[in-house]
Design an enzyme around this catalytic site. Structure first.
Site, PDB file in Angstrom:
ATOM      1  CB  CYS A 285       3.511  10.736   1.615  1.00  0.00           C
ATOM      2  SG  CYS A 285       1.929  11.582   1.770  1.00  0.00           S
TER       3      CYS A 285
ATOM      4  CG  ASN B  97       7.708   2.755   6.746  1.00  0.00           C
ATOM      5  OD1 ASN B  97       8.387   3.343   7.577  1.00  0.00           O
ATOM      6  ND2 ASN B  97       6.767   1.902   7.073  1.00  0.00           N
TER       7      ASN B  97
ATOM      8  CG  HIS C 218       8.105   7.776   5.523  1.00  0.00           C
ATOM      9  ND1 HIS C 218       7.742   7.744   4.196  1.00  0.00           N
ATOM     10  CD2 HIS C 218       7.046   7.258   6.201  1.00  0.00           C
ATOM     11  CE1 HIS C 218       6.525   7.244   4.078  1.00  0.00           C
ATOM     12  NE2 HIS C 218       6.085   6.942   5.285  1.00  0.00           N
TER      13      HIS C 218
ATOM     14  NE  ARG D 139      -1.343   2.456   2.931  1.00  0.00           N
ATOM     15  CZ  ARG D 139      -0.845   3.555   3.476  1.00  0.00           C
ATOM     16  NH1 ARG D 139      -0.675   4.658   2.749  1.00  0.00           N
ATOM     17  NH2 ARG D 139      -0.462   3.571   4.753  1.00  0.00           N
TER      18      ARG D 139
END
Length: 301
Positions: A239, A248, A208, A14
């Site tokens: 993002c 991440n 992150h 995701r």
């Protein structure tokens, strides 16, 4: 829970894929999730039910869930921004849903098109529906240590949003250093203040690695008592609403640290490295995991 036991929540399918500009084939997404489960990961965020025009890469999440060969004991969760997304996730038979708030007004406006209070009212509808359906809800708080629009974020705002997510029914809240500007000292200070307001048992860290500080911040979080961490195999992702934010922390790098420090996590490091290399190749790049590069380079050709 054993104090040395660590819960890892895998984000690659995701958070890892959502910012990819070129379409990722459905087969690749499904294959990635199944490989991650085979590594021993028990919590895999497998897609999100958001507007296709906002995050096109997640438009086929329903198909991902329908084609998955699910492994017993693995939780396949989904990100759901509103009641419509929640209903789609339930139709797809997601095991858990997640909602994502922000500690920053500027980021909330960019990411959710509304202020923080409005977003929380929407999420309350989702959590209520989930609780009635017996579906666990995980919360996220973004921009805990800095925002691309608002700059430094007062700790009080982080605590306030976190408390509200727990109050509405989230069983766990992940604190996100969305742009990766946190350092070990700042992470430790935040968690110390937070621990005065609530126990850290149900707090996760979503860190992150934009400035290469994620592993140091994880160690600071471990010292503070946090035992749940998000990771993205191969370090993929970022993002779409935070310019310059890279992925991440690589799950391989997280697991290597946990191994060396004597924590228990239940995942196979070598398989993780192979999976990180594989998905990175599918995306046309080298793995961002330093551990992956180091361990795989030692194998005989």
């Amino acid at each position: 829970m054993n104090d040395n036991a660590i819960k890892i929540v895998e984000m690659a399918a995701r958070d890892g894929l959502q910012s990819e500009r070129q379409p990722v084939p459905l087969e690749t997404k499904v294959n990635l999730i199944e490989r991650l489960a085979d590594c021993g990961l028990q919590f895999i965020e497998s897609g999100s039910f958001v507007r296709a025009d906002r995050v096109p890469q997640m438009a086929n999440s329903s198909d991902v869930y329908s084609q998955l060969k699910r492994k017993p004991g693995v939780i396949y969760s989904a990100l759901t921004p509103n009641l419509r997304g929640f209903n789609q996730a339930i139709d797809a038979d997601a095991d858990e849903v997640a909602i994502f708030a922000s500690a920053s007004e500027g980021f909330s406006q960019k990411n959710l098109n509304c202020d923080i209070d409005t977003s929380l009212r929407r999420f309350e509808e989702v959590t209520q529906a989930a609780l009635e359906a017996g579906v666990p809800v995980r919360g996220y708080v973004s921009c805990i240590l800095g925002c691309p629009y608002d700059g430094e974020i007062p700790t009080k705002q982080v605590i306030d949003v976190t408390q509200k997510l727990f109050a509405m029914g989230c069983h766990e809240v992940a604190l996100g250093d969305t742009i990766g500007t946190g350092t070990a000292g700042r992470t430790k200070a935040l968690l110390k203040t937070l621990s005065n307001e609530m126990p850290l048992a149900n707090i996760a860290m979503h860190l992150h690695d934009t400035y290469g500080q994620a592993v140091a911040n994880i160690y600071a979080s471990l010292e503070a008592g946090v035992r749940t961490f998000d990771g993205s195999v191969g370090g993929i992702g970022g993002c779409p609403y935070a310019k310059g934010a890279t992925g991440n922390v690589a799950t391989e790098d997280l697991v290597y640290l946990l191994d060396r420090e004597g924590f228990v996590h239940g995942t196979d490091l070598l398989k993780l490295c192979e999976t990180g290399q594989w998905i990175s190749q599918q995306l046309g790049r080298q793995t961002a995991s330093k551990v992956g590069l180091a361990l795989l380079s030692k194998r005989e050709p």
